[in-house]
Design a protein around this motif. Structure first.
Motif, PDB file in Angstrom:
ATOM      1  N   LEU A 185       0.825  -1.208   0.000  1.00 10.50           N
ATOM      2  CA  LEU A 185       0.000   0.000   0.000  1.00 10.50           C
ATOM      3  C   LEU A 185       0.857   1.255   0.000  1.00 10.50           C
ATOM      4  O   LEU A 185       1.887   1.301   0.664  1.00 10.50           O
ATOM      5  CB  LEU A 185      -0.892   0.014   1.247  1.00 10.50           C
ATOM      6  CG  LEU A 185      -1.946  -1.098   1.354  1.00 10.50           C
ATOM      7  CD1 LEU A 185      -2.518  -1.140   2.765  1.00 10.50           C
ATOM      8  CD2 LEU A 185      -3.050  -0.880   0.330  1.00 10.50           C
ATOM      9  N   LYS A 186       0.392   2.263  -0.706  1.00 10.48           N
ATOM     10  CA  LYS A 186       1.048   3.566  -0.620  1.00 10.48           C
ATOM     11  C   LYS A 186       0.586   4.276   0.655  1.00 10.48           C
ATOM     12  O   LYS A 186      -0.520   4.019   1.152  1.00 10.48           O
ATOM     13  CB  LYS A 186       0.667   4.415  -1.831  1.00 10.48           C
ATOM     14  CG  LYS A 186       1.146   3.814  -3.148  1.00 10.48           C
ATOM     15  CD  LYS A 186       1.286   4.923  -4.209  1.00 10.48           C
ATOM     16  CE  LYS A 186       1.800   4.356  -5.519  1.00 10.48           C
ATOM     17  NZ  LYS A 186       0.686   3.906  -6.384  1.00 10.48           N
ATOM     18  N   VAL A 187       1.425   5.170   1.142  1.00  8.49           N
ATOM     19  CA  VAL A 187       1.073   5.912   2.354  1.00  8.49           C
ATOM     20  C   VAL A 187      -0.201   6.721   2.106  1.00  8.49           C
ATOM     21  O   VAL A 187      -0.261   7.491   1.144  1.00  8.49           O
ATOM     22  CB  VAL A 187       2.218   6.860   2.764  1.00  8.49           C
ATOM     23  CG1 VAL A 187       1.803   7.680   3.988  1.00  8.49           C
ATOM     24  CG2 VAL A 187       3.489   6.080   3.034  1.00  8.49           C
ATOM     25  N   GLY A 188      -1.194   6.518   2.943  1.00 10.19           N
ATOM     26  CA  GLY A 188      -2.432   7.292   2.824  1.00 10.19           C
ATOM     27  C   GLY A 188      -3.456   6.685   1.894  1.00 10.19           C
ATOM     28  O   GLY A 188      -4.580   7.161   1.801  1.00 10.19           O
ATOM     29  N   GLU A 189      -3.065   5.621   1.206  1.00  5.73           N
ATOM     30  CA  GLU A 189      -3.944   5.051   0.189  1.00  5.73           C
ATOM     31  C   GLU A 189      -5.197   4.416   0.779  1.00  5.73           C
ATOM     32  O   GLU A 189      -6.245   4.364   0.139  1.00  5.73           O
ATOM     33  CB  GLU A 189      -3.157   3.999  -0.596  1.00  5.73           C
ATOM     34  CG  GLU A 189      -3.964   3.321  -1.672  1.00  5.73           C
ATOM     35  CD  GLU A 189      -3.160   2.270  -2.430  1.00  5.73           C
ATOM     36  OE1 GLU A 189      -1.950   2.122  -2.181  1.00  5.73           O
ATOM     37  OE2 GLU A 189      -3.765   1.603  -3.288  1.00  5.73           O
ATOM     38  N   SER A 190      -5.092   3.907   1.992  1.00  2.52           N
ATOM     39  CA  SER A 190      -6.216   3.172   2.575  1.00  2.52           C
ATOM     40  C   SER A 190      -7.283   4.104   3.136  1.00  2.52           C
ATOM     41  O   SER A 190      -8.438   3.720   3.283  1.00  2.52           O
ATOM     42  CB  SER A 190      -5.722   2.280   3.698  1.00  2.52           C
ATOM     43  OG  SER A 190      -5.396   3.063   4.831  1.00  2.52           O
TER      44      SER A 190
END
Lengths: 558, 558
Positions: B370-375
């Motif tokens: 996951l990318k940072v902040g993606e969730s």
């Protein structure tokens, strides 16, 4: 005169169903269901290989006819009932599900010259690609101070009729021009059955800004000069309340489905709303809750009041002679399913197996042992945004109070409770706005499956809940409107109150609120309400900020 | 002169361990561990059948001696090292773990006349029954404006020395009177080894309000007139910094464990704090993080500043000549374990099995994609309250941003991130208070097990993290203090900086912050901080309100 029957035709998102019902006592004699051959078209346009853009959701109107021609003969065959003993047909449909048709009523997508244009097809209720048009409608309506906004909680949805119509004009003006009319699929099926173009007050009122008339030309002109005459040009048909006979069954279709020409066909209906008479909630102050993946609340009032955050208030929208209030929660059963699929450990699955039940059943049994407030866990039920009373799709789920000792059953219970708090919030808002709620009626898939949920709803709202005895409340409601359209002279009923007295059935057992639990829940509800207002009314924007960050990475979709 | 060795003796909560280390290069030659026969006594008092009250946690001091006499001979035997080549012993202990002893140093619980009184036994660090005494201490200290409060984040814990001592006086004055002294178990074991009653500055400073002196008599008198002379009567022994030689090994015990009489015995130490030299973090501004079920942060500064919300600042508390700052997070690995045990569906367990890994490994792999902040998911890491910087055990966990599409890996990552935000909050608080943090060093069980966690810590804090190469950092640190106590003349070292240069080892690979990730994390951290302050500083008291409701049902316990 022998026993008489009516048929309810229920068009859902994935399938259509016929329910054959005895008029005298509401006995459900036979039912048949058929999945639409094309289901939901959200990937490729049939016959073209053309990829659809994200957020599109179409259907093929031929599927609706195929369902009709399959399920009606099936219930007749299965029951042995003769077509001549069926005195009326009532229909309901998802809404707003709409399509462009020619003068003869043929869908444009069925004509070779338009078949490759996605805008010629049926736009399903969950077609979400008309958001820019909805934004424009809201902007223009606010700028012009249109009074209708207040009736819809301050916001017109991208799912609704004029958003979709304006998208056709914007993106496919040739389809807009070629369309003799734009019509709800629910009214189109009535047109196919009886040859009469009518518009049902329910869909018109809740989805097409109708209130004894549509918005005026100047408003539509402000949206787009070409849109000025949309009502006169594309919606020129009478708007009729539920239970009115739209017309008699056409000979050609009667032959195909095994009924008698001239059989009464009721005006169209919207799926949730037709459930109301099937629960016998045919007077003021009775809230009907259709509880499934989401929750739809319907209540009839005698005063026209604008209440902040409702989905809509429509005269004759639910029952003739009443103002119909609609509210809703955008996810209920969906959240429970999410929790069970994503948050329940293997150990619980094993324990459930040992106990001879499924995960829902096991969690409900464990959660049912907890006292109110004992877990210290509280949730906001916004996994799919908040439909009412905040009308904000960008809100998200929240859970607070977890410790290292918190169990899956405690979190499961907190999630059930959060949905009850959501409904209680709606009830209080309605009462504050002048629409009293004295009784609750529940139908749909959840009440039969989750008794703990129903007890929690009773305890939280401090109201007794009566449960529909029918497994097919929506189809039964449609059938009842069919009986009303037929009228007493033909063996039906002259009004829905009489129909409900004879045909609606409730379970003997009801859910009665426990006073002690309610007193505890009032404490938890105070916490819920404070967080609801804090995160839902702009006091803290963490949910929107996180979504903005997420969107900056993933793009516009969810 | 042949190769010389030192022994680190590490007394944990459930077991004690010996680590035999080569002085020249820190090589860990042999280790042995033994579980205490009585482990934690929290149910029934041994030999009496007497039920303990909730929140009690005792130990049997005989277990400590048995460990000593078992594990030291074991490492000698296993390694073949001769007792004569062992030049020093360092010890560390959980703290505050304290007991009443007689004039000869014998624990009162070992005397028949006191054995049936639970107050005669060792009160383990997690004995939580002295909360009323802690409340009184805090109340009196605040009323008197005692300046020491500021050094401990404004609050004295129920786990600490004077809370426990006052509980003895309150509930068993006969034991208080009979006790010649009250002593930390870590100092008691040193007393057993070398016959010298010393108090280590670390335990005294962080657990017994010592700061080049204890609070004055008037303060203790205000707590209870009988408590006025507690220091002179019960704590009359020199307070010494780490690495000082407390004394030489007594002949009788030397014989039992196979070492030579007179071998240098270092002053006692506290488990977390002795790890600092083992990571080579022996100068200013280097924060050592012991990462396991909870997280302990230690950093040395050259200025004595009071910083809100720290666990304590103590001169010589960590390394001689520095002001030692301690902070902590009350749960880190514990939250991850809770999540994996309670919130991860069977499907993930199956996928992990297929991938040939465990659930932690599988979730970390998925979360790592996951990318940072993606969730869009954010958590507050308060499942076990907040130790620093809010010092509030009544705070609870929170998670926000969930949608129907949220996955277990997204929630798992949000939980890892929340603990990194907790550490970042502590770092910023230290820096704001005048204690710069330039480098991070990690040891304990987590760094080796969870590389994703370490990368998240580096990205969130924007600091490189160096990882200890030892699996037994605490025992190694104790052994190093043993080498310092022995001194260079005996083959050891004269100060800890030299000992660290030779004996501490770091892994070659470090975790370097990714600038882009850090920039994204600053956005998420702004959200975390706003919620941290909102729920942690009284802006919204939902957590305490829910706990109050919970307690009203369950009683006082959690």
């Amino acid at each position: 005169m022998g026993r008489k029957y009516v048929i309810g035709l229920d068009y859902g998102t994935e399938s259509g169903r016929a329910l054959l019902v005895a008029v005298d006592n509401g006995e459900e004699v036979a039912t048949a269901v058929m999945t639409y051959p094309h289901r939901v078209i959200d990937d490729t346009l049939p016959g073209t290989g053309k990829k659809l853009e994200p957020d599109w959701a179409l259907q093929d109107p031929r599927d609706y006819l195929q369902v009709l021609e399959t399920v009606i003969p099936q219930v007749l065959k299965e029951s042995g009932v003769k077509g001549g003993d069926v005195i009326g047909i009532g229909t309901d449909f998802t809404a707003c599900t709409m399509l462009p048709i020619d003068q003869a009523g043929a869908p444009l997508c069925m004509k070779p010259e338009f078949a490759a244009n996605p805008h010629a097809w049926v736009k399903l209720w969950k077609h979400h690609a008309a958001q820019p048009e909805a934004d424009k409608i809201n902007e223009v309506a606010r700028a012009r101070g249109e009074s209708f906004l207040a009736r819809y909680g301050g916001k017109i949805s991208s799912e609704w009729f004029f958003s979709k119509a304006l998208q056709i004009l914007d993106e496919a003006p040739e389809i807009y021009t070629a369309a003799d009319r734009l019509i709800e699929a629910g009214d189109w099926i009535v047109l196919q059955l009886c040859g009469k173009d009518t518009r049902n007050a329910c869909a018109a009122g809740y989805k097409a800004i109708w209130d004894e008339g549509y918005p005026d030309k100047a408003f539509f002109k402000a949206l787009d000069p070409r849109f000025e005459n949309v009502v006169a040009d594309k919606l020129n048909a009478p708007v009729l309340p539920a239970g009115v006979k739209a017309g008699g069954l056409l000979p050609e279709i009667a032959k195909k489905i095994g009924l008698v020409p001239g059989t009464a066909v009721a005006t169209g209906g919207v799926d949730a709303h037709v459930a109301v008479p099937a629960t016998a909630a045919t007077s003021e102050g009775k809230m009907v809750m259709i509880m499934g993946t989401s929750l739809c609340h319907m209540v009839c009032g005698t005063k026209k009041v604008a209440i902040d955050g409702m989905c809509g208030v429509v005269k004759d929208g639910i029952l003739p002679g009443f103002y119909g209030f609609e509210a809703g929660q955008s996810a209920v059963g969906d959240i429970f399913a999410w929790f069970v699929n994503n948050c329940v450990p293997a150990s619980v699955a094993e324990d459930a197996k040992k106990a001879g039940t499924d995960i829902h059943g096991y969690l409900a049994a464990e959660a049912g042992k907890l006292k109110v407030g004992e877990s210290g866990v509280l949730a906001l039920d916004w996994w799919n945004g908040n439909r009412c009373i905040l009308v904000d799709a960008d809100l998200t789920g929240l859970m607070v109070g977890m410790t290292l000792g918190t169990t899956p059953a405690e979190m499961y219970r907190a999630i059930l409770e959060s949905t009850a708090f959501g409904t209680y919030t709606i009830i209080r808002q309605l009462e504050k706005g002048g629409c009293p709620i004295t009784e609750l009626y529940a139908c749909g898939g959840l009440p039969g499956k989750n008794p703990l949920l129903m007890q929690i709803f009773a305890d939280v709202t401090n109201r007794e809940i009566k449960i529909s005895a029918s497994e097919q409340t929506v189809a039964l409601g449609s059938a009842m409107w069919g009986a009303v359209a037929a009228g007493a002279a033909a063996g039906g009923y002259d009004d829905v109150t009489h129909a409900a007295q004879k045909m609606a059935r409730l379970r003997k057992e009801t859910y009665k609120p426990n006073k002690e639990n309610h007193a505890q829940y009032e404490k938890l509800f105070a916490e819920y309400t404070r967080l609801h207002d804090l995160f839902g009314r702009g006091g803290d924007n963490v949910m929107k900020n996180l979504k903005a960050i997420k969107r900056s990475i993933r793009g516009v979709s969810n």
